[in-house]
Scaffold this motif. Sequence first.
Motif, PDB file in Angstrom:
ATOM      1  N   ILE A   1      50.776  57.672 113.641  1.00 53.13           N
ATOM      2  CA  ILE A   1      49.392  57.756 113.151  1.00 53.13           C
ATOM      3  C   ILE A   1      48.373  57.438 114.255  1.00 53.13           C
ATOM      4  CG2 ILE A   1      47.712  56.645 111.620  1.00 53.13           C
ATOM      5  CD1 ILE A   1      49.797  56.673 109.448  1.00 53.13           C
ATOM      6  N   PRO A   2      48.557  56.373 115.059  1.00 51.57           N
ATOM      7  CA  PRO A   2      47.588  56.138 116.143  1.00 51.57           C
ATOM      8  C   PRO A   2      47.512  57.289 117.137  1.00 51.57           C
ATOM      9  CG  PRO A   2      48.865  54.157 115.731  1.00 51.57           C
ATOM     10  CD  PRO A   2      49.501  55.240 114.919  1.00 51.57           C
ATOM     11  N   LEU A   3      48.683  57.813 117.543  1.00 50.70           N
ATOM     12  CA  LEU A   3      48.667  58.932 118.485  1.00 50.70           C
ATOM     13  C   LEU A   3      48.054  60.171 117.841  1.00 50.70           C
ATOM     14  CD1 LEU A   3      52.147  58.547 120.245  1.00 50.70           C
ATOM     15  CD2 LEU A   3      49.888  57.944 121.120  1.00 50.70           C
ATOM     16  N   GLY A   4      48.365  60.377 116.551  1.00 50.62           N
ATOM     17  CA  GLY A   4      47.791  61.510 115.824  1.00 50.62           C
ATOM     18  C   GLY A   4      46.272  61.401 115.731  1.00 50.62           C
TER      19      GLY A   4
ATOM     20  N   ILE B   1      41.222  44.361 127.280  1.00 48.61           N
ATOM     21  CA  ILE B   1      42.365  43.533 126.877  1.00 48.61           C
ATOM     22  C   ILE B   1      41.891  42.139 126.467  1.00 48.61           C
ATOM     23  CG2 ILE B   1      44.489  42.414 127.680  1.00 48.61           C
ATOM     24  CD1 ILE B   1      44.886  44.823 129.563  1.00 48.61           C
ATOM     25  N   ILE B   2      41.009  41.554 127.304  1.00 42.02           N
ATOM     26  CA  ILE B   2      40.555  40.182 127.034  1.00 42.02           C
ATOM     27  C   ILE B   2      39.738  40.120 125.742  1.00 42.02           C
ATOM     28  CG2 ILE B   2      39.265  38.228 127.959  1.00 42.02           C
ATOM     29  CD1 ILE B   2      39.770  39.347 130.765  1.00 42.02           C
ATOM     30  N   VAL B   3      38.764  41.029 125.623  1.00 45.39           N
ATOM     31  CA  VAL B   3      37.935  41.043 124.406  1.00 45.39           C
ATOM     32  C   VAL B   3      38.793  41.366 123.189  1.00 45.39           C
ATOM     33  CG1 VAL B   3      36.029  42.199 123.229  1.00 45.39           C
ATOM     34  CG2 VAL B   3      35.846  41.672 125.657  1.00 45.39           C
ATOM     35  N   GLY B   4      39.673  42.364 123.329  1.00 50.68           N
ATOM     36  CA  GLY B   4      40.516  42.789 122.201  1.00 50.68           C
ATOM     37  C   GLY B   4      41.429  41.677 121.710  1.00 50.68           C
ATOM     38  N   ALA B   5      42.011  40.908 122.631  1.00 51.02           N
ATOM     39  CA  ALA B   5      42.890  39.799 122.224  1.00 51.02           C
ATOM     40  C   ALA B   5      42.101  38.758 121.438  1.00 51.02           C
ATOM     41  CB  ALA B   5      43.540  39.176 123.457  1.00 51.02           C
ATOM     42  N   GLY B   6      40.855  38.512 121.870  1.00 46.68           N
ATOM     43  CA  GLY B   6      40.010  37.573 121.121  1.00 46.68           C
ATOM     44  C   GLY B   6      39.639  38.103 119.761  1.00 46.68           C
TER      45      GLY B   6
ATOM     46  N   ALA C   1      41.529  46.545 119.830  1.00 49.21           N
ATOM     47  CA  ALA C   1      42.260  45.593 118.984  1.00 49.21           C
ATOM     48  C   ALA C   1      42.782  46.269 117.715  1.00 49.21           C
ATOM     49  CB  ALA C   1      41.351  44.422 118.613  1.00 49.21           C
ATOM     50  N   LEU C   2      41.944  47.097 117.094  1.00 49.73           N
ATOM     51  CA  LEU C   2      42.386  47.808 115.885  1.00 49.73           C
ATOM     52  C   LEU C   2      43.500  48.788 116.217  1.00 49.73           C
ATOM     53  CD1 LEU C   2      38.920  48.513 114.216  1.00 49.73           C
ATOM     54  CD2 LEU C   2      40.661  46.911 113.429  1.00 49.73           C
TER      55      LEU C   2
ATOM     56  N   THR D   1      47.331  45.150 121.982  1.00 46.80           N
ATOM     57  CA  THR D   1      46.025  45.447 122.582  1.00 46.80           C
ATOM     58  C   THR D   1      46.158  45.881 124.039  1.00 46.80           C
ATOM     59  OG1 THR D   1      44.990  43.813 121.132  1.00 46.80           O
ATOM     60  CG2 THR D   1      43.739  44.463 123.038  1.00 46.80           C
ATOM     61  N   ILE D   2      47.235  45.448 124.700  1.00 50.87           N
ATOM     62  CA  ILE D   2      47.400  45.790 126.131  1.00 50.87           C
ATOM     63  C   ILE D   2      47.548  47.301 126.330  1.00 50.87           C
ATOM     64  CG2 ILE D   2      48.824  45.456 128.191  1.00 50.87           C
ATOM     65  CD1 ILE D   2      49.502  42.650 127.121  1.00 50.87           C
ATOM     66  N   PRO D   3      48.557  47.963 125.716  1.00 46.70           N
ATOM     67  CA  PRO D   3      48.639  49.431 125.904  1.00 46.70           C
ATOM     68  C   PRO D   3      47.442  50.164 125.301  1.00 46.70           C
ATOM     69  CG  PRO D   3      50.230  48.683 124.257  1.00 46.70           C
ATOM     70  CD  PRO D   3      49.674  47.464 124.914  1.00 46.70           C
ATOM     71  N   ALA D   4      46.917  49.649 124.187  1.00 41.38           N
ATOM     72  CA  ALA D   4      45.754  50.298 123.578  1.00 41.38           C
ATOM     73  C   ALA D   4      44.564  50.265 124.531  1.00 41.38           C
ATOM     74  CB  ALA D   4      45.398  49.604 122.261  1.00 41.38           C
ATOM     75  N   SER D   5      44.379  49.136 125.211  1.00 36.97           N
ATOM     76  CA  SER D   5      43.260  49.030 126.152  1.00 36.97           C
ATOM     77  C   SER D   5      43.446  49.949 127.351  1.00 36.97           C
ATOM     78  CB  SER D   5      43.125  47.578 126.632  1.00 36.97           C
ATOM     79  OG  SER D   5      42.834  46.722 125.559  1.00 36.97           O
ATOM     80  N   ILE D   6      44.688  50.096 127.802  1.00 38.57           N
ATOM     81  CA  ILE D   6      44.938  51.017 128.926  1.00 38.57           C
ATOM     82  C   ILE D   6      44.617  52.449 128.504  1.00 38.57           C
ATOM     83  CG2 ILE D   6      46.743  51.979 130.414  1.00 38.57           C
ATOM     84  CD1 ILE D   6      48.052  49.191 130.375  1.00 38.57           C
TER      85      ILE D   6
END
Length: 363
Positions: free
Chosen positions: A18-21, A70-75, A291-292, A301-306
């Motif tokens: 679903i995320p990739l889609g 990454i930093i903001v998303g983790a928070g 983050a979502l 959040t790490i791969p999502a942020s990349i």
Amino acid sequence: MKIRKNAFFISIITNILIPLGAVFLALIVGSIFLITAHVNPLNAYYLMFAASFGSLYGITETLVKATPLIIVGAGVCVAFRSGMVNIGGEGQIIVGAILTTFVALKLPSLPKIISVMILLLVGFVGGGIYGLIPGVLKAYFNINEILTTVMLNSIATQVLYLLLRGPMMDPLEKAFGTGYPQSSIIPQSAWLTRFFQGKRLHTGIFIAIILAIAMYYLLWKTTIGYKMRAVGKNKNASRYGGINVERYMILSMLIAGGMAGIAGAVEVMGIHHRLLDGISAGYGFSGIVAALFGKLNPLGTIPASILFGSILFGADSLQRTVGIPAAMVYAIEGLVVVFAVSGEIISRKIASRNTEILTEDEK
């Protein structure tokens, strides 16, 4: 066994497909805009992703943009898991960057390691205090934290505007009469080390990954994290179970704001080496999407942020190489956000329905 297989396939669908889609559909809809601008979508998207991953420069720039996300998303994960919606990342980044620059200029002769540690702590304190305000207002006065964080974003932007045109403006700008809104350059002892000559990638990427791991450990491996997640699941049940709900709501906003403040500090220390207008560059909002997209898991959040870092950099490159209007680039980025959030809602519904089916089967 059949139930376990179904749960596995549901997990694959909700966490990967679903995320990739969602990203794929966003790019398809975005291609309509590109066609109206007489741009070949396939060529444009190839150029966009080739710019992000096709060279050492592209990869490093992608990671540079991913670092604050990454930093903001983790928070953001900490706040959302605790039932708080932190939209104030932009303001918290700005406050963290302001205080980091101020302290760095006041402490020019510290050893590098001590200077970096102090400034990261200053960034956390600045952003944390700014996140604490909506946390307290929500916990004790039930004032909507979405409204307060959005308003605090505007206040922080105006404060930055005033400081860079007044007390924090670079004296050289005043002396030469150019009046460009920027502070003096901070001492080199406060700069984060860069990995490659002529590239902007710096050690902040390691700081970001370490912080994301720390937030994961906090949420899933500590008693505090367990209570935060319990509050996020059900405040009344948590209160009935003896948890001080207000305390953990405030604490989550303090941590989320502090993380955004560190992101501001890292941007100053690693990239710009001074305070600038637009220092946050929208990372406070993009971090929420990351983050979502990472399923509100700091590690996700790490791969999502990349991924979003590559889209941000690729979109900028697309604007320069193909010459499409900036507004169209922002529209494509917005489509990715809309579809990513929609995909998250669908994933939650599927996961919730699967849980109900499993519960009925166990009965």
